[in-house]
Design an enzyme around this catalytic site. Structure first.
Site, PDB file in Angstrom:
ATOM      1  N   SER A 167       0.850  -1.183   0.000  1.00  0.00           N
ATOM      2  CA  SER A 167       0.000   0.000   0.000  1.00  0.00           C
ATOM      3  C   SER A 167       0.891   1.241   0.000  1.00  0.00           C
ATOM      4  CB  SER A 167      -0.901  -0.039   1.240  1.00  0.00           C
ATOM      5  OG  SER A 167      -1.810   1.032   1.236  1.00  0.00           O
ATOM      6  N   LYS A 178      -6.700   8.318  -6.756  1.00  0.00           N
ATOM      7  CA  LYS A 178      -6.685   7.176  -5.843  1.00  0.00           C
ATOM      8  C   LYS A 178      -8.037   6.475  -6.026  1.00  0.00           C
ATOM      9  CE  LYS A 178      -5.982   5.740  -1.033  1.00  0.00           C
ATOM     10  NZ  LYS A 178      -7.181   4.898  -0.958  1.00  0.00           N
ATOM     11  N   ARG A 201      -5.281  -8.147  -4.595  1.00  0.00           N
ATOM     12  CA  ARG A 201      -4.111  -7.845  -3.764  1.00  0.00           C
ATOM     13  C   ARG A 201      -4.072  -8.696  -2.503  1.00  0.00           C
ATOM     14  NH1 ARG A 201      -2.891  -1.943  -1.233  1.00  0.00           N
ATOM     15  NH2 ARG A 201      -4.727  -2.461  -0.019  1.00  0.00           N
ATOM     16  N   LYS A 260      -5.921  11.535   1.302  1.00  0.00           N
ATOM     17  CA  LYS A 260      -7.312  11.122   1.424  1.00  0.00           C
ATOM     18  C   LYS A 260      -8.271  12.303   1.382  1.00  0.00           C
ATOM     19  CE  LYS A 260      -8.871   7.656   2.146  1.00  0.00           C
ATOM     20  NZ  LYS A 260      -9.064   6.901   3.387  1.00  0.00           N
TER      21      LYS A 260
END
Length: 363
Positions: free
Chosen positions: A77, A101, A122, A282
């Site tokens: 990540s 993202k 993943r 974010k």
């Protein structure tokens, strides 16, 4: 924060992550990140990092009927920061490329002699699930590419908001829908879900990131939007990219900043959780307080009965919002409690500037 409080928060983060991965999130991304950053501060101040901490490893327990596979590369990540452009600037001395993202399920594709031979989720970064049967029915995944060299492509399986509208009576958000759809045993059913694979890295080769992304586009992939970082107009660039994602109907939950130069990126190294050559920035959608007026029941396109909250109108992102789907009775109870009532105080947002959602209530 004491050691006991820190360990308690780690257990909470593990639990909430499990519920999120199962498609039943119990807290918002903002609340999860608040716990996460609180733990990170404790780790920085004390030097102690729990082996269970999400800052040191990817929390994901792979449980499904799909065959488990070991990745041919570490699918890690990125470290993240919250929606704070001032804090972001401290990271941008070397990070020169910015991209979406994507808010979906990270997957990896492998090609040999130009043919698609594997597709994997993943998972925990080392072990994932074999989804080749479903990858073959997603139109945006090329079955062949014009190179004989072994080629590994990482990206995100998403569902655009445009197509999610047909399934929102069954799933809470596009990410849960994409995650569940790509894991279906039945490829024919998966083919009806209108999923899109968006590539964001070419693992093989030594080109710079921007060159790799351009090459992937030439190979026929849908590639994430990317730009050179504009430090002089950082806030304006962030808002413009966020609006562009909304215009593209793409679910995103932030932006990714990375070093473009391949050698510099690799020299930064990595730990068990993340690569050091990038950062995830974010987004948090603003919440607005209003009052519940009524609950209507609608029949969706799939035949499911869906509760819809009707509330006093609020103005969000230039639109007046009066209603929001609550998807099913379980989610409605989680949001409003067992006794929803007229006049109940609720908070709403417009996820990714698109979908109205209730985030919480005064129960």
């Amino acid at each position: 924060m004491t050691r006991e409080e820190y360990e308690s928060n780690i257990e909470l983060l593990t639990y909430y992550t499990k519920k999120y991965d199962e498609g039943h999130p119990e807290i918002s991304d903002k609340a999860w990140d608040a716990l996460y950053f609180e733990c990170c501060r404790y780790e920085e101040e004390t030097g102690y990092v729990s082996e269970k901490s999400p800052s040191s490893k990817i929390i994901f327990d792979v449980k499904s009927s799909l065959r488990k596979v070991t990745h041919n590369h570490s699918m890690l990540s990125l470290a993240k920061i919250n929606n704070d452009p001032v804090a972001l600037r401290k990271w941008l001395k070397e990070l020169s490329i910015v991209m979406y993202k994507m808010d979906g399920l990270t997957c990896s594709l492998c090609y040999e002699d130009g043919k698609l031979i594997s597709a994997e989720t993943r998972g925990n970064g080392q072990i994932g699930e074999d989804i080749l049967h479903n990858a073959k029915v997603i139109p945006s995944i090329p079955k062949t590419i014009p190179t004989k060299e072994r080629t590994i492509v990482d990206g995100e399986v998403i569902c655009t908001y445009k197509y999610f509208a047909d399934f929102e009576d069954m799933y809470e958000n596009p990410r849960n829908f994409a995650s569940g759809s790509i894991r279906l045993d039945n490829a024919k059913e998966c083919s009806t879900r209108n999923l899109t694979f968006v590539a964001w890295d070419l693992i093989t080769g030594t080109q710079n990131l921007s060159t790799k992304l351009s090459l992937l586009k030439d190979y026929g992939f849908v590639v994430t939007r990317f730009e050179v970082v504009d430090l002089d107009n950082l806030e304006e660039q962030i808002e413009r990219l966020r609006q562009a994602a909304s215009d593209d109907s793409y679910p995103i939950d932030g932006l990714v900043y990375k070093i473009d130069d391949y050698n510099s990126y690799m020299a930064k190294g990595y730990n068990e959780h993340d690569f050091a050559g990038g950062i995830a920035f974010k987004f948090y959608d603003p919440e607005f307080e209003t009052q519940l007026l009524d609950i209507e029941w609608s029949v969706g396109k799939t035949g499911a009965i869906t509760p819809v909250a009707i509330f006093a109108p609020v103005r969000i992102d230039g639109a007046t919002i009066r209603r929001a789907s609550m998807h099913n009775v379980t989610i409605m109870r989680n949001l409003l409690g067992d006794n929803p009532r007229e006049g109940q105080k609720i908070w709403v947002k417009r996820a990714n500037m698109v979908i109205p959602q209730i985030t919480r209530s005064e129960k």
